[in-house]
Design a protein around this motif. Structure first.
Motif, PDB file in Angstrom:
ATOM      1  N   ASN A 198       0.837  -1.269  -0.140  1.00  0.00           N
ATOM      2  CA  ASN A 198       0.032  -0.190  -0.119  1.00  0.00           C
ATOM      3  C   ASN A 198       0.793   1.298  -0.106  1.00  0.00           C
ATOM      4  OD1 ASN A 198      -2.686   1.126   0.047  1.00  0.00           O
ATOM      5  ND2 ASN A 198      -2.341   1.684   2.198  1.00  0.00           N
TER       6      ASN A 198
ATOM      7  N   ILE B 282       1.349   3.346  -3.181  1.00  0.00           N
ATOM      8  CA  ILE B 282      -0.013   3.926  -3.820  1.00  0.00           C
ATOM      9  C   ILE B 282      -0.347   5.009  -2.844  1.00  0.00           C
ATOM     10  CG2 ILE B 282      -2.448   3.526  -3.656  1.00  0.00           C
ATOM     11  CD1 ILE B 282      -1.568   0.231  -4.149  1.00  0.00           C
TER      12      ILE B 282
ATOM     13  N   THR C 155       2.231   7.634  -3.952  1.00  0.00           N
ATOM     14  CA  THR C 155       1.740   8.669  -5.149  1.00  0.00           C
ATOM     15  C   THR C 155       0.701   9.576  -5.214  1.00  0.00           C
ATOM     16  OG1 THR C 155       2.670   6.567  -6.436  1.00  0.00           O
ATOM     17  CG2 THR C 155       1.150   8.102  -7.585  1.00  0.00           C
TER      18      THR C 155
END
Length: 70
Positions: A20, A23, A26
């Protein structure tokens, strides 16, 4: 404190967190970019509106009376 046995719930939680992280990183980078671009756009348009806060993946703005018509 000993090491938990392999296959434990702690192992799966660590694996989920590791997957995770890129993600979330980002998403945070995209939000920073949106903040900078939005602030620049508000200045360029000559609006007195301003960014108040971010909530999860949203920006909350204070919009002046003249800015509402745009």
């Amino acid at each position: 404190r000993g090491t938990p046995p392999r296959g434990s719930s702690q192992d799966s939680a660590k694996a989920r967190q590791a997957g995770n992280m890129p993600i979330q990183s980002t998403a945070a980078d995209l939000m920073k970019r949106a903040l900078v671009r939005t602030a620049a756009s508000l200045r360029a348009a000559g609006l007195s509106s301003r960014i108040l806060v971010t909530v999860h993946d949203s920006l909350v703005l204070e919009v002046s009376g003249s800015g509402r018509a745009r």
